[in-house]
Design a protein around this motif. Structure first.
Motif, short mmCIF file in Angstrom:
data_model
loop_
_atom_site.label_atom_id
_atom_site.label_comp_id
_atom_site.label_asym_id
_atom_site.label_seq_id
_atom_site.Cartn_x
_atom_site.Cartn_y
_atom_site.Cartn_z
N TRP A 9 0.80 -1.35 0.07
CA TRP A 9 -0.01 -0.05 -0.18
C TRP A 9 0.82 1.35 -0.06
CZ3 TRP A 9 -4.83 0.55 3.74
CH2 TRP A 9 -5.49 1.58 3.24
N PHE A 10 2.09 1.20 0.97
CA PHE A 10 2.96 2.16 0.84
C PHE A 10 3.43 2.55 -0.67
CE2 PHE A 10 6.99 4.22 1.68
CZ PHE A 10 6.51 5.37 2.24
N LEU A 11 4.11 1.43 -0.97
CA LEU A 11 4.70 1.45 -2.53
C LEU A 11 3.83 2.16 -3.59
CD1 LEU A 11 7.42 1.23 -3.94
CD2 LEU A 11 6.62 -1.18 -4.17
N ASP A 12 2.64 1.63 -3.44
CA ASP A 12 1.60 1.96 -4.57
C ASP A 12 1.20 3.39 -4.16
OD1 ASP A 12 -0.08 1.70 -6.66
OD2 ASP A 12 -1.50 0.18 -5.73
N SER A 13 1.17 3.86 -2.95
CA SER A 13 0.94 5.24 -2.79
C SER A 13 1.96 6.25 -3.30
CB SER A 13 0.73 5.55 -1.13
OG SER A 13 -0.23 4.99 -0.83
N TYR A 14 3.24 5.79 -3.22
CA TYR A 14 4.32 6.56 -3.62
C TYR A 14 4.38 6.70 -5.15
CZ TYR A 14 9.09 7.63 -5.16
OH TYR A 14 10.06 8.26 -5.88
N PHE A 15 3.79 5.55 -5.93
CA PHE A 15 3.72 5.63 -7.43
C PHE A 15 2.79 6.58 -7.76
CE2 PHE A 15 5.99 1.47 -7.49
CZ PHE A 15 6.97 2.10 -8.05
N LEU A 16 1.43 6.49 -6.91
CA LEU A 16 0.44 7.55 -7.43
C LEU A 16 0.48 8.78 -7.03
CD1 LEU A 16 -2.48 7.87 -8.36
CD2 LEU A 16 -3.33 7.20 -5.99
N HIS A 17 1.60 9.20 -5.96
CA HIS A 17 1.78 10.42 -5.52
C HIS A 17 2.72 11.10 -6.75
CE1 HIS A 17 2.84 13.89 -3.19
NE2 HIS A 17 4.15 13.71 -3.34
N GLN A 18 3.80 10.17 -7.21
CA GLN A 18 4.69 10.73 -8.12
C GLN A 18 3.93 10.64 -9.43
OE1 GLN A 18 7.88 11.31 -8.00
NE2 GLN A 18 7.48 11.28 -5.69
N GLU A 19 2.97 9.95 -9.72
CA GLU A 19 2.28 10.19 -10.97
C GLU A 19 1.34 11.42 -10.88
OE1 GLU A 19 -1.75 8.27 -13.21
OE2 GLU A 19 -0.36 7.04 -11.90
N ARG A 20 0.77 11.96 -9.83
CA ARG A 20 0.07 13.14 -9.69
C ARG A 20 0.94 14.39 -9.76
NH1 ARG A 20 -4.60 11.86 -5.07
NH2 ARG A 20 -5.77 10.35 -6.41
N LEU A 21 2.20 14.29 -9.28
CA LEU A 21 3.11 15.22 -9.26
C LEU A 21 3.57 15.48 -10.86
CD1 LEU A 21 5.67 14.61 -6.34
CD2 LEU A 21 3.94 16.45 -6.67
N PHE A 22 3.68 14.39 -11.53
CA PHE A 22 4.13 14.32 -13.06
C PHE A 22 2.88 14.97 -13.76
CE2 PHE A 22 7.96 12.43 -11.86
CZ PHE A 22 9.01 12.98 -12.74
N ARG A 23 1.61 14.74 -13.41
CA ARG A 23 0.50 15.24 -14.19
C ARG A 23 0.54 16.79 -14.10
NH1 ARG A 23 -3.27 11.81 -16.30
NH2 ARG A 23 -2.64 9.38 -15.56
N THR A 24 0.80 17.12 -12.73
CA THR A 24 0.70 18.78 -12.43
C THR A 24 1.93 19.24 -13.46
OG1 THR A 24 -0.02 18.14 -10.31
CG2 THR A 24 0.87 20.52 -10.59
N LEU A 25 3.19 18.78 -13.20
CA LEU A 25 3.90 19.17 -13.99
C LEU A 25 3.67 19.32 -15.67
CD1 LEU A 25 6.96 20.35 -14.66
CD2 LEU A 25 7.76 17.79 -14.72
N TYR A 26 3.11 18.08 -16.16
CA TYR A 26 2.49 18.19 -17.63
C TYR A 26 1.52 19.25 -17.94
CZ TYR A 26 0.35 16.13 -21.38
OH TYR A 26 -0.10 16.06 -23.05
#
Length: 150
Positions: A77-94
């Motif tokens: 759960w922690f690892l998946d949360s990390y990936f989702l958090h990073q994905e959201r950060l990159f979507r914001t950058l996009y």
């Protein structure tokens, strides 16, 4: 048929991206795709490993195995949360890169300036992760309770 005349004000609002911006967006989309794929793979591994550990625990009626499976599940759960958090950060950058008159440095792949907009806790307890991992945690806790109280 286009009824707008030449020099229509709506044309001025339309953004035309240059080749560098398009390439930058392609790089960012590649990162977002990889992070989403990693999240998918983590969910598969979490379900497989914790399900296998629960099946093994059911055969041996061993509560320490169930507790271990619960710890493994929380780690996923922690690892998946990390990936989702990073994905959201990159979507914001996009989103920042695609805007007209963007101030993002060309080809920047650093999402850290947007960390204040995307909170890790909101990613960890998003509806999709909460339902998936929360449901599995509830099943583990119920099984653990049956073993300890039964």
């Amino acid at each position: 048929m286009n009824t707008r005349g030449v020099g229509d004000p709506a044309d001025a609002d339309r953004q035309v991206l240059d080749a560098d911006q398009v390439k930058h967006l392609e790089f960012l989309q590649g990162v977002v795709s990889r992070l989403a794929n990693n999240s998918f793979l983590v969910k598969g591994w979490a379900l497989t490993l914790t399900g296998g550990l629960l099946a093994f625990a059911a055969g041996s009626t061993s509560w320490p195995i169930v507790a271990t499976a619960l710890i493994v599940l929380v780690a996923f759960w922690f690892l998946d949360s990390y990936f989702l958090h990073q994905e959201r950060l990159f979507r914001t950058l996009y989103d920042e890169v695609r805007r007209p008159r963007s101030t993002v440095e060309p080809f920047s792949m650093d999402p850290r300036p947007y960390a204040d907009r995307v909170r890790w806790r909101r990613s960890a307890f998003s509806p999709t992760l909460s339902l998936f991992y929360g449901g599995l945690c509830a099943a583990h806790l119920a099984f653990l309770a049956v073993l300890l109280l039964g």
